[in-house]
Design a protein around this motif. Structure first.
Motif, short mmCIF file in Angstrom:
data_model
loop_
_atom_site.label_atom_id
_atom_site.label_comp_id
_atom_site.label_asym_id
_atom_site.label_seq_id
_atom_site.Cartn_x
_atom_site.Cartn_y
_atom_site.Cartn_z
N VAL A 44 77.20 35.25 32.84
CA VAL A 44 78.27 35.19 33.83
C VAL A 44 78.18 33.89 34.62
O VAL A 44 79.20 33.22 34.88
CB VAL A 44 78.19 36.40 34.78
N GLU A 45 76.97 33.50 34.99
CA GLU A 45 76.78 32.24 35.72
C GLU A 45 77.23 31.05 34.88
O GLU A 45 77.86 30.12 35.40
CB GLU A 45 75.31 32.10 36.11
N LEU A 46 76.93 31.08 33.60
CA LEU A 46 77.35 30.01 32.71
C LEU A 46 78.88 29.90 32.69
O LEU A 46 79.44 28.80 32.78
CB LEU A 46 76.82 30.26 31.30
N TYR A 47 79.57 31.03 32.60
CA TYR A 47 81.03 31.00 32.58
C TYR A 47 81.61 30.58 33.92
O TYR A 47 82.69 29.97 33.97
CB TYR A 47 81.59 32.35 32.12
N GLU A 48 80.92 30.86 35.00
CA GLU A 48 81.36 30.33 36.30
C GLU A 48 81.32 28.81 36.28
O GLU A 48 82.22 28.15 36.81
CB GLU A 48 80.47 30.89 37.40
N GLY A 49 80.28 28.24 35.66
CA GLY A 49 80.21 26.79 35.53
C GLY A 49 81.30 26.24 34.64
O GLY A 49 81.89 25.19 34.93
N LEU A 50 81.58 26.94 33.53
CA LEU A 50 82.65 26.51 32.64
C LEU A 50 83.99 26.44 33.37
O LEU A 50 84.83 25.57 33.09
CB LEU A 50 82.77 27.47 31.46
N ASN A 51 84.20 27.35 34.30
CA ASN A 51 85.46 27.40 35.03
C ASN A 51 85.50 26.46 36.23
O ASN A 51 86.57 26.26 36.82
CB ASN A 51 85.74 28.83 35.50
N GLU A 52 84.35 25.89 36.60
CA GLU A 52 84.29 25.08 37.82
C GLU A 52 85.27 23.91 37.83
O GLU A 52 85.86 23.61 38.88
CB GLU A 52 82.86 24.58 38.03
#
Length: 270
Positions: free
Chosen positions: A95-103
């Motif tokens: 989930v944290e990784l996808y938050e970064g992808l969306n940043e």
């Protein structure tokens, strides 16, 4: 012959020569009006998880692909993400990784997930551009400009950290209006200038004393790669830093205060 002997760029040239790949001379492909690019990050090749957070890894995966869109003067539309990772990975980390992808503010529109022995992240970025300069249009008399300081990724690597790539989408759209050739600096300044020189049939002369160094960087860090600034051959430098010029001839000539200087570059298989 083995890949370590041929090298990454030699492999691409061989595939092109055999007709097994085409249109690979630019940072991105153009398909039916859409600009498409793809980049992969593999654990212990492109990143170490003890050097970065999952969020920063996601951001980097998005940013390096958006850098290719920037080099195409494109406005991004979305990302397609393929993620491979071990089955015992924590859901919270994903989930944290996808938050970064969306940043960066570009939506993730789909993709795939699969089990893998190490974390592997492959992103395809899609966008649209009014004009893609590519690498093949540089002319003698053009100035070589970069959009920001170089060497930061090398300096961070020496300190046991991964650098955070900049986003240069707005700068890319500005440069795409005037530049004869445009790409991002992912393999090192001299190595990437060589792409322009080879495709355009010009000689790129780089004057290292004109390069703005990132904080903590040395001249040799400019050859490390992964700075993700843009390098353009353009008759109009706009307000970007001039680091050299294009001349008649071939290849790349790197000098420091008028003396020849050997600047390394990145090759995946070297």
């Amino acid at each position: 012959m083995r890949l370590c002997e041929l090298g990454e760029f030699g492999l691409l040239a061989e595939l092109e020569r055999r007709g097994l790949a085409r249109g690979i001379e630019h940072d991105a492909a153009q398909i039916a009006g859409v600009v498409v690019t793809q980049d992969a990050l593999v654990e212990d090749v492109h990143f170490r998880l003890d050097w970065t957070s999952w969020r920063e890894l996601g951001y980097k995966a998005a940013a390096v692909n958006l850098s290719d869109l920037a080099a195409s003067g494109a406005e991004p539309d979305g990302l397609i993400v393929t993620l491979g990772l071990p089955g015992d990975a924590r859901v919270e980390d994903v989930v944290e990784l996808y938050e970064g992808l969306n940043e960066p503010g570009v939506p993730v529109l789909g993709g795939d997930t699969t089990r893998a022995p190490v974390v592997t992240l492959s992103v395809t970025a899609l966008g649209r551009s009014e004009r893609v300069p590519g690498r093949a249009g540089a002319q003698p008399g053009d100035l070589l400009v970069v959009t920001g300081p170089l060497g930061g990724a090398g300096a961070e690597f020496r300190a046991g950290r991964h650098a955070r790539p900049p986003l240069r989408l707005a700068e890319g759209r500005r440069l795409a209006r005037v530049a004869h050739a445009l790409l991002d600096v992912s393999d090192g300044l001299a190595a990437d200038a060589a792409h322009i020189a080879r495709r355009s049939g010009v000689r790129c002369a780089i004057e290292l004393e004109r390069v703005t160094l990132a904080e903590g960087a040395t001249i040799d860090d400019v050859g490390f790669g992964e700075d993700y600034e843009l390098l353009a051959a353009t008759p109009d430098p706009l307000d970007f830093a001039v680091v050299g010029r294009c001349d008649e001839g071939e290849g790349v000539a790197v000098t420091l205060n008028g003396e020849p200087y050997e600047l390394a570059g990145w090759d995946h298989f070297a």
